[in-house]
Write an enzyme that holds these catalytic residues in place. Structure first.
Site, PDB file in Angstrom:
ATOM      1  N   ARG A 190       1.121   9.992   5.712  1.00 23.39           N
ATOM      2  CA  ARG A 190       1.556   8.539   6.271  1.00 23.39           C
ATOM      3  C   ARG A 190       2.881   7.498   5.735  1.00 23.39           C
ATOM      4  O   ARG A 190       2.911   6.776   5.464  1.00 23.39           O
ATOM      5  CB  ARG A 190       0.122   7.823   5.794  1.00 23.39           C
ATOM      6  CG  ARG A 190      -1.100   8.336   6.881  1.00 23.39           C
ATOM      7  CD  ARG A 190      -2.291   6.710   6.264  1.00 23.39           C
ATOM      8  NE  ARG A 190      -3.448   7.523   7.193  1.00 23.39           N
ATOM      9  CZ  ARG A 190      -4.530   7.745   6.080  1.00 23.39           C
ATOM     10  NH1 ARG A 190      -4.744   7.164   5.232  1.00 23.39           N
ATOM     11  NH2 ARG A 190      -5.605   8.594   7.402  1.00 23.39           N
ATOM     12  N   LYS A 215      -2.003  -1.760  -3.840  1.00 22.43           N
ATOM     13  CA  LYS A 215      -3.077  -0.652  -3.856  1.00 22.43           C
ATOM     14  C   LYS A 215      -2.212   0.728  -3.380  1.00 22.43           C
ATOM     15  O   LYS A 215      -1.110   1.138  -2.780  1.00 22.43           O
ATOM     16  CB  LYS A 215      -3.519  -0.632  -2.802  1.00 22.43           C
ATOM     17  CG  LYS A 215      -4.475   1.124  -2.088  1.00 22.43           C
ATOM     18  CD  LYS A 215      -4.647   1.026  -0.732  1.00 22.43           C
ATOM     19  CE  LYS A 215      -6.036   2.065  -1.240  1.00 22.43           C
ATOM     20  NZ  LYS A 215      -7.068   1.717   0.180  1.00 22.43           N
ATOM     21  N   LYS A 234       0.730  -0.862  -0.402  1.00 23.45           N
ATOM     22  CA  LYS A 234       0.178  -0.161   0.506  1.00 23.45           C
ATOM     23  C   LYS A 234       1.110   0.977   0.196  1.00 23.45           C
ATOM     24  O   LYS A 234       1.001   1.546   0.670  1.00 23.45           O
ATOM     25  CB  LYS A 234      -0.969  -0.113   1.179  1.00 23.45           C
ATOM     26  CG  LYS A 234      -1.868   1.212   1.365  1.00 23.45           C
ATOM     27  CD  LYS A 234      -2.882   1.007   2.834  1.00 23.45           C
ATOM     28  CE  LYS A 234      -4.172   2.127   2.385  1.00 23.45           C
ATOM     29  NZ  LYS A 234      -4.435   2.511   3.525  1.00 23.45           N
ATOM     30  N   TYR A 292     -14.518   0.549  -7.813  1.00 23.82           N
ATOM     31  CA  TYR A 292     -16.415   0.804  -7.042  1.00 23.82           C
ATOM     32  C   TYR A 292     -17.531   1.345  -7.771  1.00 23.82           C
ATOM     33  O   TYR A 292     -18.629   1.875  -8.373  1.00 23.82           O
ATOM     34  CB  TYR A 292     -16.365   2.892  -6.481  1.00 23.82           C
ATOM     35  CG  TYR A 292     -15.295   2.948  -5.451  1.00 23.82           C
ATOM     36  CD1 TYR A 292     -16.131   3.068  -4.245  1.00 23.82           C
ATOM     37  CD2 TYR A 292     -13.865   4.096  -5.546  1.00 23.82           C
ATOM     38  CE1 TYR A 292     -15.013   2.676  -2.934  1.00 23.82           C
ATOM     39  CE2 TYR A 292     -12.905   3.980  -5.090  1.00 23.82           C
ATOM     40  CZ  TYR A 292     -13.657   3.024  -3.499  1.00 23.82           C
ATOM     41  OH  TYR A 292     -12.515   3.134  -2.456  1.00 23.82           O
ATOM     42  N   ARG A 324      -9.897  10.782   1.503  1.00 20.23           N
ATOM     43  CA  ARG A 324     -10.591  11.474   2.857  1.00 20.23           C
ATOM     44  C   ARG A 324     -11.896  12.337   2.802  1.00 20.23           C
ATOM     45  O   ARG A 324     -12.436  11.631   3.858  1.00 20.23           O
ATOM     46  CB  ARG A 324      -9.273  12.234   2.600  1.00 20.23           C
ATOM     47  CG  ARG A 324      -7.338  11.728   2.231  1.00 20.23           C
ATOM     48  CD  ARG A 324      -7.157  11.774   2.786  1.00 20.23           C
ATOM     49  NE  ARG A 324      -5.681  11.577   2.832  1.00 20.23           N
ATOM     50  CZ  ARG A 324      -5.025  10.303   2.854  1.00 20.23           C
ATOM     51  NH1 ARG A 324      -6.105   8.950   2.896  1.00 20.23           N
ATOM     52  NH2 ARG A 324      -4.308  10.105   2.184  1.00 20.23           N
ATOM     53  N   SER A 335      -9.843   5.563  -4.901  1.00 23.21           N
ATOM     54  CA  SER A 335     -10.853   7.038  -5.320  1.00 23.21           C
ATOM     55  C   SER A 335      -9.762   7.941  -6.400  1.00 23.21           C
ATOM     56  O   SER A 335     -11.034   8.716  -7.047  1.00 23.21           O
ATOM     57  CB  SER A 335     -11.150   7.117  -3.761  1.00 23.21           C
ATOM     58  OG  SER A 335     -10.052   7.826  -3.115  1.00 23.21           O
ATOM     59  N   GLU A 378       7.388  -6.779   1.086  1.00 27.17           N
ATOM     60  CA  GLU A 378       6.610  -6.539   1.741  1.00 27.17           C
ATOM     61  C   GLU A 378       5.335  -7.862   1.872  1.00 27.17           C
ATOM     62  O   GLU A 378       4.745  -8.868   2.859  1.00 27.17           O
ATOM     63  CB  GLU A 378       5.384  -5.564   1.900  1.00 27.17           C
ATOM     64  CG  GLU A 378       6.344  -4.337   2.144  1.00 27.17           C
ATOM     65  CD  GLU A 378       6.300  -4.081   3.415  1.00 27.17           C
ATOM     66  OE1 GLU A 378       5.505  -5.071   4.358  1.00 27.17           O
ATOM     67  OE2 GLU A 378       6.525  -2.962   4.507  1.00 27.17           O
TER      68      GLU A 378
END
Length: 324
Positions: free
Chosen positions: A217, A248, A196, A313, A206, A274, A233
């Site tokens: 982050r 992602k 990610k 989505y 957000r 998004s 990872e």
């Protein structure tokens, strides 16, 4: 003077193209991410994601039933609480919005479609980070892990078939696997957000979760410059017991997706996030792109790069456009 090799022969008709297609997209490959907000009496549109809403519990049940009827591979729930605190206690509360919504959806669809839960604290903390903070305001990896274990158990208790740790804490999959097994949820699967990235493409998300994020982050999500790190990872998550792994975002990281898919012996997911949704939607609104063709092409590209599962989505809507 004329070619004997004519690849165009295999493109001559729709039937011929369908016959030799190397990559397909079927409803079972798609997972619908959804948002459910506490205290709403009607769905609330997300302005930066036209067509996407924060659901009420009732409208979420309807969306879940539609997704199951369309044959989707799953539905992924994100909760938007009315109140937040420093440790994200709403995420572990059995009566928190995400957990009650999981019970609602599981009651609606049963085992007909996997019900998935985002297992992260960011929606539930008043600082918007994916873990608890230490005295200096830094995300405390090891103090966060037991909370993730509690959150995963609460989600499994609520009916989640799959928990999806997305916080990028080192060791999160192992802690969650142990917590689930100790609680008797040995059949609950883990979809690990293994790669990610700290991406600009999360911007509209957000708004979708009413994020309280302060700062960024980058100390725990991956650097967009790195690809080998993603394979590392994913390998760590697999060693800790991940049943599936995820990359992602999807579209800007197709090379990473291919690398992870080539090295993984479990199903690989990718999330069309998004910002990707908003970017395409904005171009479509301006008449610059054909909506249906662009959506199907991008999802096909994500599948072609190695994704067994695509979170998008458009999942439910797109099933009507897929070539049978």
């Amino acid at each position: 003077m004329f070619p004997t090799d004519r690849p165009r022969r295999l493109r001559a008709t729709p039937g011929m193209r369908r016959l030799v297609a190397e990559t397909d997209v079927r409803p079972r490959h798609l997972v619908l991410p959804v948002f459910v907000a506490e205290g709403l009496d009607a769905p609330r549109p997300i302005t930066s994601m036209p067509g996407v809403v924060q659901h009420t519990r009732d409208s979420l049940r309807k969306a879940a039933a539609e997704a199951a009827a369309a044959g989707l591979g799953g539905i992924m729930l994100f909760g938007v609480p009315a109140r937040r605190d420093a440790v994200g206690s709403g995420g572990t509360d059995p009566e928190g919005i995400l957990n009650v919504a999981l019970r609602d959806v599981r009651a609606e669809v049963g085992d007909a479609m996997p019900v998935m839960a985002d297992t992260c604290l960011d929606e539930f903390t008043d600082h918007g980070h994916c873990g608890v903070l230490d005295d200096e305001g830094r995300v405390d990896n090891d103090a966060t892990l037991p909370i993730y274990g509690q959150m995963a158990v609460a989600q499994a208790d609520a009916g989640a078939h799959v928990v999806a740790p997305s916080g990028m804490m080192d060791g999160q999959v192992g802690v969650i696997r142990s917590a689930l097994d100790e609680a008797g949820h040995r059949d609950t699967a883990i979809l690990a957000y293994s790669a990610k990235y700290a991406s600009a493409f999360y911007g509209p998300f957000r708004e979708a979760v009413d994020s309280q994020l302060q700062g960024d982050r980058r100390t725990y999500q991956q650097d967009p410059a790195n690809a080998r790190e993603a394979a590392r990872e994913a390998a760590l998550d697999l060693d800790e017991g991940a049943d599936m792994v995820m990359v992602k975002p999807a579209m800007a990281y197709l090379d990473v997706l291919r690398r992870v898919a080539d090295s993984s012996d479990v199903p690989v997911a990718a999330y069309q996030v998004s910002g990707e949704y908003a970017m395409i939607s904005a171009a479509v609104e301006r008449g610059w792109l054909d909506r249906e063709r662009t959506i199907v092409e991008t999802v096909t590209g994500i599948r072609r790069a190695g994704a067994d599962i695509v979170l998008t989505y458009w999942a439910t809507e797109a099933t009507a456009w897929l070539d049978g």
